[in-house]
Scaffold this active site. Structure first.
Site, PDB file in Angstrom:
ATOM      1  N   ASN A 146       0.824  -1.219   0.000  1.00 18.83           N
ATOM      2  CA  ASN A 146       0.000   0.000   0.000  1.00 18.83           C
ATOM      3  C   ASN A 146       0.855   1.265   0.000  1.00 18.83           C
ATOM      4  O   ASN A 146       0.418   2.326  -0.468  1.00 18.83           O
ATOM      5  CB  ASN A 146      -0.888   0.061   1.250  1.00 18.83           C
ATOM      6  CG  ASN A 146      -1.905  -1.051   1.346  1.00 18.83           C
ATOM      7  OD1 ASN A 146      -2.339  -1.390   2.446  1.00 18.83           O
ATOM      8  ND2 ASN A 146      -2.308  -1.635   0.220  1.00 18.83           N
TER       9      ASN A 146
ATOM     10  N   CYS B  24     -33.710   3.719 -14.560  1.00 18.73           N
ATOM     11  CA  CYS B  24     -32.682   3.245 -13.659  1.00 18.73           C
ATOM     12  C   CYS B  24     -33.330   2.601 -12.428  1.00 18.73           C
ATOM     13  O   CYS B  24     -34.200   3.197 -11.786  1.00 18.73           O
ATOM     14  CB  CYS B  24     -31.787   4.413 -13.208  1.00 18.73           C
ATOM     15  SG  CYS B  24     -30.594   3.974 -11.925  1.00 18.73           S
TER      16      CYS B  24
ATOM     17  N   CYS C  12      -5.974  -2.433  -9.529  1.00 16.56           N
ATOM     18  CA  CYS C  12      -4.616  -1.974  -9.248  1.00 16.56           C
ATOM     19  C   CYS C  12      -3.727  -3.105  -8.767  1.00 16.56           C
ATOM     20  O   CYS C  12      -2.526  -3.136  -9.056  1.00 16.56           O
ATOM     21  CB  CYS C  12      -4.643  -0.862  -8.203  1.00 16.56           C
ATOM     22  SG  CYS C  12      -5.451   0.651  -8.756  1.00 16.56           S
TER      23      CYS C  12
END
Length: 258
Positions: A71, A249, A192
């Site tokens: 991290n 929606c 990521c």
């Protein structure tokens, strides 16, 4: 003079007070505001720092993760000594060092449909930097139910995106589900942990998210509601695109039909 502030606060926030768009009254708004940060990671770390430095009086931090060595390349609120500790606890300690005016409320849990509405209800504005679509859908539903603005930020590799969602505020404004009706297939999602991210990209998006939160609290500037900001780090370029509302929606369509 800045009534209602201590001499230390007057000095701490002087650069805000000098801005005619903020001033003493605006700083008082910040000190009275409550912002919830969901995800104390690459985006959340710089975001928390800027909200605390700005004097946002109460910052909630929701994250069920612990600090890991991997991290530290981008989650700048933590240090090597924090590895293995709960992110909410170490973020709270960092805020305490930065600004004693700020109260941190820890939510060391993963928000879901069972608990998100109760947590969201206690804040004025919600800002998320989570790394999965289901988490964003949970927050979208909770924010619509509570009529709380949702600032949403994301990063991947060298790019980032930012939007503000408050579909109840005026006709034609979308929610997050209007923007992303369903999660893309797993192999198309940017992650990521699998694809990497250049550290400063997270910092850029965290700072931009903090800017949107402060604008929302202060009621200044041009809102990002109904627009998506796209940042491309390798080109040092940004652009915004209009986001349409989906009248059908499942999350916010009832607002318009109602």
């Amino acid at each position: 003079m800045m009534p209602g502030m201590t001499p230390e606060q007057r000095e701490r926030y002087l650069r805000h007070v000098l801005l005619k768009e903020v001033g003493g009254q605006g700083q008082q708004k910040l000190l009275a505001a409550r912002a919830l940060v969901v995800g104390a990671g690459g985006i959340g770390a710089p975001l928390i720092q800027y909200l605390a430095a700005a004097g946002v009086g109460t910052v909630g931090i929701a994250d069920d993760d612990a600090v890991a060595l991997s991290n530290l390349q981008r989650q700048v609120i933590y240090g090597t000594g924090d590895i293995g500790a709960a992110k909410t606890a170490r973020a709270r300690a960092a805020v305490a060092r930065l600004n004693p005016d700020v109260t941190v409320v820890e939510h060391p849990v993963r928000l879901d449909d069972a608990n998100a509405r109760a947590v969201v209800a206690g804040y004025d504005v919600i800002v998320e930097g989570v790394d999965n679509f289901e988490g964003r859908y949970v927050l979208n539903r909770a924010c619509i139910a509570a009529r709380k603005p949702l600032v949403s930020a994301a990063v991947g590799r060298f790019e980032g995106q930012l939007a503000l969602f408050k579909p109840w505020a005026e006709p034609g404004l979308p929610c997050y589900r209007c923007f992303a009706p369903e999660a893309p297939p797993r192999d198309e999602q940017i992650n990521c942990a699998e694809e990497g991210v250049l550290g400063p990209v997270a910092g850029v998006m965290g700072a931009l998210a903090a800017m949107e939160v402060l604008k929302e609290i202060l009621g200044i500037g041009e809102t990002l509601a109904g627009r998506l900001l796209i940042y491309r780090g390798l080109e040092t370029a940004t652009r915004t695109v209009k986001l349409p509302a989906d009248p059908e929606c499942p999350d916010c369509g009832g607002i318009r039909r109602g």
